[in-house]
Design a protein around this motif. Structure first.
Motif, PDB file in Angstrom:
ATOM      1  N   THR A 256       0.820  -1.257   0.090  1.00 17.80           N
ATOM      2  CA  THR A 256      -0.031  -0.107  -0.007  1.00 17.80           C
ATOM      3  C   THR A 256       0.849   1.270  -0.037  1.00 17.80           C
ATOM      4  O   THR A 256       0.600   2.207  -0.745  1.00 17.80           O
ATOM      5  CB  THR A 256      -0.868  -0.161   1.262  1.00 17.80           C
ATOM      6  OG1 THR A 256      -1.746  -1.129   1.291  1.00 17.80           O
ATOM      7  CG2 THR A 256      -1.955   1.299   1.101  1.00 17.80           C
ATOM      8  N   MET A 257       1.720   1.535   0.951  1.00 20.68           N
ATOM      9  CA  MET A 257       2.447   2.475   0.858  1.00 20.68           C
ATOM     10  C   MET A 257       3.471   2.847  -0.127  1.00 20.68           C
ATOM     11  O   MET A 257       4.068   3.761  -0.543  1.00 20.68           O
ATOM     12  CB  MET A 257       3.543   2.286   2.405  1.00 20.68           C
ATOM     13  CG  MET A 257       2.566   2.478   3.493  1.00 20.68           C
ATOM     14  SD  MET A 257       3.324   2.253   5.145  1.00 20.68           S
ATOM     15  CE  MET A 257       4.467   3.705   5.244  1.00 20.68           C
ATOM     16  N   LYS A 258       3.894   1.620  -0.776  1.00 25.03           N
ATOM     17  CA  LYS A 258       5.001   1.763  -2.280  1.00 25.03           C
ATOM     18  C   LYS A 258       3.947   2.327  -3.068  1.00 25.03           C
ATOM     19  O   LYS A 258       4.804   3.307  -3.805  1.00 25.03           O
ATOM     20  CB  LYS A 258       5.293   0.240  -2.498  1.00 25.03           C
ATOM     21  CG  LYS A 258       6.620  -0.236  -1.910  1.00 25.03           C
ATOM     22  CD  LYS A 258       6.944  -1.450  -2.178  1.00 25.03           C
ATOM     23  CE  LYS A 258       8.096  -2.126  -1.576  1.00 25.03           C
ATOM     24  NZ  LYS A 258       8.522  -3.372  -1.727  1.00 25.03           N
ATOM     25  N   ILE A 259       2.861   2.165  -3.339  1.00 24.93           N
ATOM     26  CA  ILE A 259       1.982   2.752  -4.233  1.00 24.93           C
ATOM     27  C   ILE A 259       1.427   4.036  -4.004  1.00 24.93           C
ATOM     28  O   ILE A 259       1.809   4.953  -4.667  1.00 24.93           O
ATOM     29  CB  ILE A 259       0.739   1.870  -4.377  1.00 24.93           C
ATOM     30  CG1 ILE A 259       0.825   0.544  -4.842  1.00 24.93           C
ATOM     31  CG2 ILE A 259      -0.476   2.688  -5.279  1.00 24.93           C
ATOM     32  CD1 ILE A 259      -0.391  -0.453  -4.859  1.00 24.93           C
ATOM     33  N   ALA A 260       1.291   4.409  -2.531  1.00 23.82           N
ATOM     34  CA  ALA A 260       1.135   5.908  -2.183  1.00 23.82           C
ATOM     35  C   ALA A 260       2.457   6.335  -2.443  1.00 23.82           C
ATOM     36  O   ALA A 260       2.562   8.091  -2.624  1.00 23.82           O
ATOM     37  CB  ALA A 260       0.836   5.903  -0.633  1.00 23.82           C
ATOM     38  N   TYR A 261       3.649   6.069  -2.263  1.00 23.12           N
ATOM     39  CA  TYR A 261       4.846   6.744  -2.322  1.00 23.12           C
ATOM     40  C   TYR A 261       4.982   6.901  -3.700  1.00 23.12           C
ATOM     41  O   TYR A 261       5.715   8.387  -4.266  1.00 23.12           O
ATOM     42  CB  TYR A 261       6.119   5.657  -1.954  1.00 23.12           C
ATOM     43  CG  TYR A 261       7.393   6.378  -2.399  1.00 23.12           C
ATOM     44  CD1 TYR A 261       8.094   7.681  -1.679  1.00 23.12           C
ATOM     45  CD2 TYR A 261       8.163   5.957  -3.612  1.00 23.12           C
ATOM     46  CE1 TYR A 261       9.197   8.200  -2.008  1.00 23.12           C
ATOM     47  CE2 TYR A 261       9.322   6.412  -3.827  1.00 23.12           C
ATOM     48  CZ  TYR A 261       9.711   7.617  -2.941  1.00 23.12           C
ATOM     49  OH  TYR A 261      11.124   8.359  -3.321  1.00 23.12           O
ATOM     50  N   ARG A 262       4.546   6.256  -4.679  1.00 29.03           N
ATOM     51  CA  ARG A 262       4.625   6.810  -6.372  1.00 29.03           C
ATOM     52  C   ARG A 262       3.802   7.965  -6.575  1.00 29.03           C
ATOM     53  O   ARG A 262       4.111   8.627  -7.120  1.00 29.03           O
ATOM     54  CB  ARG A 262       4.260   5.527  -6.988  1.00 29.03           C
ATOM     55  CG  ARG A 262       5.226   4.495  -6.913  1.00 29.03           C
ATOM     56  CD  ARG A 262       5.246   3.408  -8.156  1.00 29.03           C
ATOM     57  NE  ARG A 262       3.780   2.510  -8.104  1.00 29.03           N
ATOM     58  CZ  ARG A 262       3.842   1.476  -7.688  1.00 29.03           C
ATOM     59  NH1 ARG A 262       5.101   0.909  -6.808  1.00 29.03           N
ATOM     60  NH2 ARG A 262       2.738   0.518  -7.532  1.00 29.03           N
ATOM     61  N   PHE A 263       2.579   7.929  -5.744  1.00 25.67           N
ATOM     62  CA  PHE A 263       1.716   9.152  -5.948  1.00 25.67           C
ATOM     63  C   PHE A 263       2.568  10.512  -5.499  1.00 25.67           C
ATOM     64  O   PHE A 263       2.438  11.573  -6.151  1.00 25.67           O
ATOM     65  CB  PHE A 263       0.493   8.944  -5.347  1.00 25.67           C
ATOM     66  CG  PHE A 263      -0.353   7.930  -5.608  1.00 25.67           C
ATOM     67  CD1 PHE A 263      -0.480   7.565  -6.797  1.00 25.67           C
ATOM     68  CD2 PHE A 263      -1.259   7.267  -4.784  1.00 25.67           C
ATOM     69  CE1 PHE A 263      -1.358   6.677  -7.636  1.00 25.67           C
ATOM     70  CE2 PHE A 263      -1.867   6.112  -5.266  1.00 25.67           C
ATOM     71  CZ  PHE A 263      -2.110   5.843  -6.335  1.00 25.67           C
ATOM     72  N   ILE A 264       3.355  10.095  -4.291  1.00 24.48           N
ATOM     73  CA  ILE A 264       4.183  11.373  -3.685  1.00 24.48           C
ATOM     74  C   ILE A 264       5.318  11.816  -4.639  1.00 24.48           C
ATOM     75  O   ILE A 264       5.389  13.065  -4.748  1.00 24.48           O
ATOM     76  CB  ILE A 264       4.408  11.108  -2.346  1.00 24.48           C
ATOM     77  CG1 ILE A 264       3.368  10.734  -1.221  1.00 24.48           C
ATOM     78  CG2 ILE A 264       5.400  12.190  -1.587  1.00 24.48           C
ATOM     79  CD1 ILE A 264       3.783  10.039  -0.292  1.00 24.48           C
ATOM     80  N   LYS A 265       5.905  10.861  -5.097  1.00 26.71           N
ATOM     81  CA  LYS A 265       7.005  10.967  -6.082  1.00 26.71           C
ATOM     82  C   LYS A 265       6.665  11.700  -7.243  1.00 26.71           C
ATOM     83  O   LYS A 265       7.096  12.744  -7.817  1.00 26.71           O
ATOM     84  CB  LYS A 265       7.834   9.746  -6.438  1.00 26.71           C
ATOM     85  CG  LYS A 265       9.015  10.093  -7.227  1.00 26.71           C
ATOM     86  CD  LYS A 265       9.679   8.629  -7.471  1.00 26.71           C
ATOM     87  CE  LYS A 265      10.998   8.863  -8.203  1.00 26.71           C
ATOM     88  NZ  LYS A 265      10.703   9.795  -9.427  1.00 26.71           N
ATOM     89  N   GLU A 266       5.550  11.316  -7.900  1.00 27.20           N
ATOM     90  CA  GLU A 266       4.757  12.040  -9.133  1.00 27.20           C
ATOM     91  C   GLU A 266       4.424  13.501  -8.669  1.00 27.20           C
ATOM     92  O   GLU A 266       4.721  14.411  -9.504  1.00 27.20           O
ATOM     93  CB  GLU A 266       3.676  11.400  -9.425  1.00 27.20           C
ATOM     94  CG  GLU A 266       2.931  11.746 -10.661  1.00 27.20           C
ATOM     95  CD  GLU A 266       1.754  11.173 -10.856  1.00 27.20           C
ATOM     96  OE1 GLU A 266       0.272  11.833 -10.762  1.00 27.20           O
ATOM     97  OE2 GLU A 266       1.519   9.765 -11.240  1.00 27.20           O
ATOM     98  N   ARG A 267       4.017  13.865  -7.545  1.00 27.16           N
ATOM     99  CA  ARG A 267       3.842  15.227  -7.107  1.00 27.16           C
ATOM    100  C   ARG A 267       5.125  16.019  -6.940  1.00 27.16           C
ATOM    101  O   ARG A 267       5.136  17.057  -7.223  1.00 27.16           O
ATOM    102  CB  ARG A 267       2.874  15.210  -5.815  1.00 27.16           C
ATOM    103  CG  ARG A 267       2.582  16.421  -5.430  1.00 27.16           C
ATOM    104  CD  ARG A 267       1.602  17.227  -6.338  1.00 27.16           C
ATOM    105  NE  ARG A 267       0.509  16.711  -6.421  1.00 27.16           N
ATOM    106  CZ  ARG A 267      -0.619  16.655  -5.755  1.00 27.16           C
ATOM    107  NH1 ARG A 267      -0.779  17.177  -4.837  1.00 27.16           N
ATOM    108  NH2 ARG A 267      -1.639  15.571  -6.038  1.00 27.16           N
ATOM    109  N   HIS A 268       6.154  15.476  -6.275  1.00 31.00           N
ATOM    110  CA  HIS A 268       7.429  15.955  -6.078  1.00 31.00           C
ATOM    111  C   HIS A 268       7.979  16.293  -7.434  1.00 31.00           C
ATOM    112  O   HIS A 268       8.547  17.405  -7.732  1.00 31.00           O
ATOM    113  CB  HIS A 268       8.465  14.865  -5.504  1.00 31.00           C
ATOM    114  CG  HIS A 268       8.173  15.121  -4.027  1.00 31.00           C
ATOM    115  ND1 HIS A 268       8.721  16.397  -3.299  1.00 31.00           N
ATOM    116  CD2 HIS A 268       8.175  13.983  -2.974  1.00 31.00           C
ATOM    117  CE1 HIS A 268       8.560  16.076  -2.050  1.00 31.00           C
ATOM    118  NE2 HIS A 268       8.334  14.882  -1.717  1.00 31.00           N
ATOM    119  N   ASP A 269       7.757  15.421  -8.720  1.00 33.66           N
ATOM    120  CA  ASP A 269       8.342  15.672  -9.957  1.00 33.66           C
ATOM    121  C   ASP A 269       7.732  16.746 -10.581  1.00 33.66           C
ATOM    122  O   ASP A 269       8.119  17.687 -11.115  1.00 33.66           O
ATOM    123  CB  ASP A 269       8.143  14.354 -10.863  1.00 33.66           C
ATOM    124  CG  ASP A 269       9.138  13.276 -10.347  1.00 33.66           C
ATOM    125  OD1 ASP A 269      10.123  13.597  -9.410  1.00 33.66           O
ATOM    126  OD2 ASP A 269       8.937  12.298 -10.707  1.00 33.66           O
TER     127      ASP A 269
END
Length: 516
Positions: A256-269
């Motif tokens: 779950t948190m790996k997927i959520a992390y990808r959402f966060i990384k996308e926002r950072h980018d």
């Protein structure tokens, strides 16, 4: 001889000294004793009262009130537990003892990856918790931001109407009656709503396998969070993880948190690329937070951002959807209440447009239906477990440090001292009443009260009545062949929340044909 024995005994200095010493020790001990713990049923060795609770502990505790009174003392394995079960005792706790009882007793599965240390609901009382609370209550769930997302909630509501019709059509296509499992549509609606509020995206797109995986993992985490775990009651077994629950939680929480992390990384980018967003969502608020140097951290770590986003999906999706399902169940069981609500909707809104949030304040019966639903069916019947931070005297009882404190909101809502005819669904009781569910009226505390009141109640205050009104306005409903309103059960199943044991199946027929 008797007189001689009395005389010789009375003048024995050693015997007198021993008796006086014992009496003096007892006198001092009694004066210094902090008192006794509340009354409760006798338990058995090792397990205490644990095996007596059954599958619905909130109901068992409620029954024990007749014997032991409104404040109950239990020993659940090796965990001392106090249960508060009426409005007066709850008022005493939240008004006078809220601070010493403001800590949390954390289930073992929620310590996986230190999840509890990053959440708002299960965090220990302190600086980090205060920061999260302040962000949620002052930056995100304030009226201004709620107003800014009104159209979003309307859109998600309309999507739900489409899902209901699609599922009904699929049932008919498969040879069924066209019945819909309403709880599924409600959960999807609440989940997508949280996805948009948190991350500005629909998270239930059948074309997106990542979104589907996130939804499936979240469901498994919710199930594990609500499953009883022997390690919580016999803490010396935690290292063994005897039921394997923490291992399962770590697997699903990791995904779950790996997927959520990808959402966060996308926002950072996006932010690094200079992309500017017109409206902030919750992720923006968390990423932009900077402390004031007085209390809590100066920034929220990426790990904790991940945890908070995940937690908000837990809290917002589950509790909202089951509350709406219970409310609609009660309306179908009580056709006169259903009809009164429909008449109010037709009077205030008409049949030429969909009900909107701005209409809710003009519909007292709708508001009464929501309150009556929360009275009878609080999503968290025992709220979230508190933990005493210090030895406390409460209502004359001694409550040691480390005691688990449960507030039985389910029992308080059924207390005949507060509610005439407490088991009946009667929204009318609220029409002439000033009782609210915002934590100040202790006979109705489905969201808790005090410092740790549920931060999401402003959102529920909008979503629950809007969705219930939509179900009543937009569709006519059939219960199926031979099913009468009184045949709809109210059986409960307790996990993390209090769900219907048997999901509600109903057959929709579109009633409104409007565009807005």
């Amino acid at each position: 001889m008797a007189e001689e024995w009395i005389l010789s005994s009375s003048i024995n200095p050693i015997s007198v000294s021993i008796v006086v010493g014992i009496l003096l020790i007892l006198f001092i001990w009694l004066r210094k004793s902090p008192g006794k713990t509340p009354p409760g049923p006798k338990g058995v060795p090792i397990f205490g009262n644990l095996l007596q609770l059954g599958d619905l502990p909130h109901e068992t505790m409620h029954k024990w009130r007749k014997t032991y009174g409104p404040v109950l003392w239990l020993r659940l394995g090796s965990v001392d537990t106090m249960v508060v079960q009426n409005a007066a005792s709850a008022a005493e706790l939240f008004k006078k003892h809220d601070l010493p009882f403001a800590d949390r007793k954390v289930p073992d599965v929620l310590t996986a990856y230190d999840f509890n240390q990053g959440t708002l609901g299960m965090n220990q009382f302190g600086g980090h918790w205060r920061v999260l609370r302040r962000i949620c209550s002052m930056e995100f769930l304030v009226n201004k931001r709620m107003n800014e997302t009104t159209e979003l909630r309307h859109r998600i509501r309309e999507n739900m109407e489409g899902w209901i019709l699609e599922e009904s059509a699929a049932s008919l296509g498969a040879g069924g009656e066209g019945a819909v499992q309403l709880s599924r549509c409600l959960f999807l609606m609440a989940f997508n709503l949280m996805g948009n509020l948190m991350l500005s995206r629909d998270l239930l797109d059948v074309k997106d396998p990542e979104s589907r995986e996130f939804f499936d993992c979240m469901n498994k985490v919710l199930q594990l969070s609500g499953t009883p775990n022997i390690a919580d009651y016999l803490p010396y077994l935690k290292w063994m993880d005897p039921a394997g629950m923490k291992r399962k939680m770590m697997q699903n929480l990791s995904r779950t948190m790996k997927i959520a992390y990808r959402f966060i990384k996308e926002r950072h980018d996006d932010r690094n690329a200079g992309k500017v967003r017109e409206k902030k969502d919750f992720l923006d608020v968390l990423l932009e937070y900077k402390g004031d140097g007085k209390d809590g951290p100066d920034r929220i770590t990426e790990k904790n951002v991940n945890i908070i986003i995940t937690e908000m999906f837990f809290a917002g999706s589950e509790t909202t959807s089951i509350t709406i399902e219970w409310g609609f169940t009660e309306l179908l069981r009580n056709p006169s209440a259903f009809q009164k609500l429909r008449e109010e909707l037709d009077s205030v809104v008409g049949v030429g447009r969909r009900v909107e949030e701005r209409d809710i304040e003009k519909m007292p019966y709708l508001q009464a239906v929501v309150k009556e639903t929360l009275r009878l069916h609080p999503a968290l019947p025992l709220l979230l477990p508190r933990n005493t931070m210090e030895d406390t005297t409460y209502l004359g009882y001694r409550i040691p440090r480390g005691t688990q404190v449960l507030v039985n909101a389910w029992a308080i809502g059924r207390d005949p001292e507060s509610w005439p005819d407490p088991l009946s669904f009667k929204p009318e009781r609220f029409l002439e009443s000033g009782v609210e569910y915002k934590g100040q009226h202790f006979e109705l505390i489905p969201f808790g009260s005090g410092r740790r009141i549920c931060v999401g109640f402003p959102l529920a205050h909008r979503v629950v009545p809007l969705t219930l009104a939509t179900l009543v306005q937009a569709f006519d409903w059939d219960l199926g062949a031979g099913v009468r309103p009184e045949d709809i059960d109210r059986d409960e199943r307790l996990g993390l929340t209090l769900r219907k044991k048997n999901p509600l199946y109903v057959i929709p027929q579109k009633r409104l044909n409007v565009r807005n």
